[in-house]
Design an enzyme around this catalytic site. Structure first.
Site, PDB file in Angstrom:
ATOM      1  N   LYS A 173       0.849  -1.197   0.000  1.00 22.39           N
ATOM      2  CA  LYS A 173       0.000   0.000   0.000  1.00 22.39           C
ATOM      3  C   LYS A 173       0.885   1.248   0.000  1.00 22.39           C
ATOM      4  O   LYS A 173       1.645   1.478   0.940  1.00 22.39           O
ATOM      5  CB  LYS A 173      -0.886   0.009   1.243  1.00 22.39           C
ATOM      6  CG  LYS A 173      -1.863  -1.165   1.278  1.00 22.39           C
ATOM      7  CD  LYS A 173      -2.712  -1.149   2.532  1.00 22.39           C
ATOM      8  CE  LYS A 173      -1.909  -1.411   3.776  1.00 22.39           C
ATOM      9  NZ  LYS A 173      -2.746  -1.653   4.970  1.00 22.39           N
ATOM     10  N   THR A 204      -8.577  10.118   7.536  1.00 20.01           N
ATOM     11  CA  THR A 204      -8.260   8.833   6.892  1.00 20.01           C
ATOM     12  C   THR A 204      -8.088   7.718   7.917  1.00 20.01           C
ATOM     13  O   THR A 204      -7.495   6.688   7.610  1.00 20.01           O
ATOM     14  CB  THR A 204      -6.949   8.948   6.091  1.00 20.01           C
ATOM     15  OG1 THR A 204      -5.923   9.423   6.985  1.00 20.01           O
ATOM     16  CG2 THR A 204      -7.084   9.890   4.911  1.00 20.01           C
ATOM     17  N   GLY A 206      -8.478   4.479   9.638  1.00 21.16           N
ATOM     18  CA  GLY A 206      -9.131   3.207   9.290  1.00 21.16           C
ATOM     19  C   GLY A 206      -8.973   2.747   7.858  1.00 21.16           C
ATOM     20  O   GLY A 206      -9.526   1.715   7.486  1.00 21.16           O
ATOM     21  N   THR A 207      -8.176   3.458   7.053  1.00 19.17           N
ATOM     22  CA  THR A 207      -8.041   3.063   5.636  1.00 19.17           C
ATOM     23  C   THR A 207      -7.552   1.618   5.473  1.00 19.17           C
ATOM     24  O   THR A 207      -8.095   0.860   4.677  1.00 19.17           O
ATOM     25  CB  THR A 207      -7.049   3.980   4.879  1.00 19.17           C
ATOM     26  OG1 THR A 207      -5.885   4.144   5.692  1.00 19.17           O
ATOM     27  CG2 THR A 207      -7.645   5.316   4.545  1.00 19.17           C
ATOM     28  N   GLY A 208      -6.514   1.271   6.239  1.00 23.04           N
ATOM     29  CA  GLY A 208      -5.898  -0.054   6.070  1.00 23.04           C
ATOM     30  C   GLY A 208      -6.852  -1.179   6.443  1.00 23.04           C
ATOM     31  O   GLY A 208      -6.968  -2.185   5.718  1.00 23.04           O
ATOM     32  N   CYS A 209      -7.548  -1.023   7.578  1.00 20.79           N
ATOM     33  CA  CYS A 209      -8.488  -2.057   8.042  1.00 20.79           C
ATOM     34  C   CYS A 209      -9.628  -2.214   7.034  1.00 20.79           C
ATOM     35  O   CYS A 209     -10.072  -3.322   6.715  1.00 20.79           O
ATOM     36  CB  CYS A 209      -9.087  -1.673   9.398  1.00 20.79           C
ATOM     37  SG  CYS A 209      -7.843  -1.304  10.647  1.00 20.79           S
TER      38      CYS A 209
END
Ligand SMILES: Nc1ncnc2c1ncn2[C@@H]1O[C@H](COP(=O)(O)OP(=O)(O)OP(=O)(O)O)[C@@H](O)[C@H]1O
Ligand SMILES: Cc1ncc(CO)c(N)n1
Length: 263
Positions: A173, A204, A206-209
């Site tokens: 990512k 932003t 929480g983008t990864g989860c």
């Protein structure tokens, strides 16, 4: 039939990341979300104020309750806190006949540690080999492999280094690089570049989860890894665009962005 997706992750009391982001994403994408809580964090838009791990027996028991009775079509892992939990979860997912999306969560957006430094060896030797798709961000890539990525070009080398630990696919990512939000998905032979415009939005959290749970939701519906990742990227891009202010710091992405105007 509605596919079942299981998240094995930490709770974010602020509701933007962790288990809460995972379950909201699953609802938005039309699958049945279930959870194994590994740790509880006291967390808000300003940072992580405290974190408590659950005993390994509590994690194993939750997992067995879900998998043995209900069954799962995909699993996603997030915050695992310690080497002991990483190893236990790795063994559980390796023994489950369903694809596993492993988000090797290291630190929160504010830099608070969500994984003990002593757990990195277990991530490399037990968790990554059990992954269908691993989704590290650039800081996690550096911690796991020592490869520092400062440009899109260097993402290919980073992907190769992560694949060396045994996941079937890796999604690097590039959200932390300047310019477009570019991610690289590869299994060592196929390469897919996913490019989206960067939204100039500080909210932003929480983008990864959200991205990892969206991938797991697509896999549970029977999509291939490249199809599931492409659909997940579209969902997270919309969620970032609609991210909103909450509290005094970094607000969450909007998991319900596709419903706005309809409810
Ligand atoms: N400002 C942005 N605009 C558009 N897409 C973004 C933006 N920031 C991140 N993304 C995308 O969001 C996804 C998650 O990437 P990111 O690198 O932010 O993950 P992460 O650091 O693991 O997130 P988290 O903070 O939840 O741990 C990627 O697809 C990335 O390209
Ligand atoms: C519980 C939890 N999991 C994952 C993240 C990812 O940033 C977070 N902030 N909190």
């Amino acid at each position: 039939m509605i596919p079942n997706v299981l998240t094995v992750a930490g709770s974010d009391s602020g509701g933007g990341a962790g288990i809460q982001a995972d379950l909201k994403t699953m609802l938005a994408l039309g699958v049945h979300g279930m959870s194994v809580v590994t740790a509880v964090t006291a967390q808000n838009s300003l940072g992580v104020q405290g974190a408590w791990e659950l005993p390994v027996e509590a994690v194993r028991a939750q997992y067995r309750s879900v998998v043995d009775d209900i069954g799962v079509q995909a699993v996603k892992t997030g915050m695992l806190a310690s080497a002991e939990l990483v190893e236990a979860v790795a063994e559980l997912i390796a023994g489950t006949d369903a694809p596993a999306v492993v988000d090797p969560v290291g630190v929160s957006k504010h830099g608070d540690a969500l994984l003990a430094a002593s757990a990195l060896d277990s991530v490399r030797s037990t968790l990554l080999p059990a992954a269908t798709v691993a989704t590290p961000n650039l800081d996690e890539v550096a911690q796991i492999t020592g490869v520092r990525v400062e440009s899109e070009r260097e993402m290919r080398r980073a992907a190769g280094a992560v694949l060396g630990y045994g996941p079937r696919w890796v999604l690097i990512k590039g959200g932390h690089l300047p310019g477009d939000a570019v991610d690289l998905l590869t299994d060592g032979s196929e390469e897919h570049w996913l490019r989206a415009p960067r939204h100039d939005n500080r909210h932003t959290h929480g983008t990864g989860c959200t991205l990892a749970s969206a991938i797991a939701s697509g896999l549970a519906k029977g999509r291939s890894v490249p199809e599931a990742v492409a659909a997940a990227k579209e969902y997270v891009t919309g969620a970032v665009a609609a991210g909103f202010a909450l509290g005094g710091g970094i607000g969450p992405v909007d998991h319900g962005w596709r419903f706005r105007g309809h409810v």
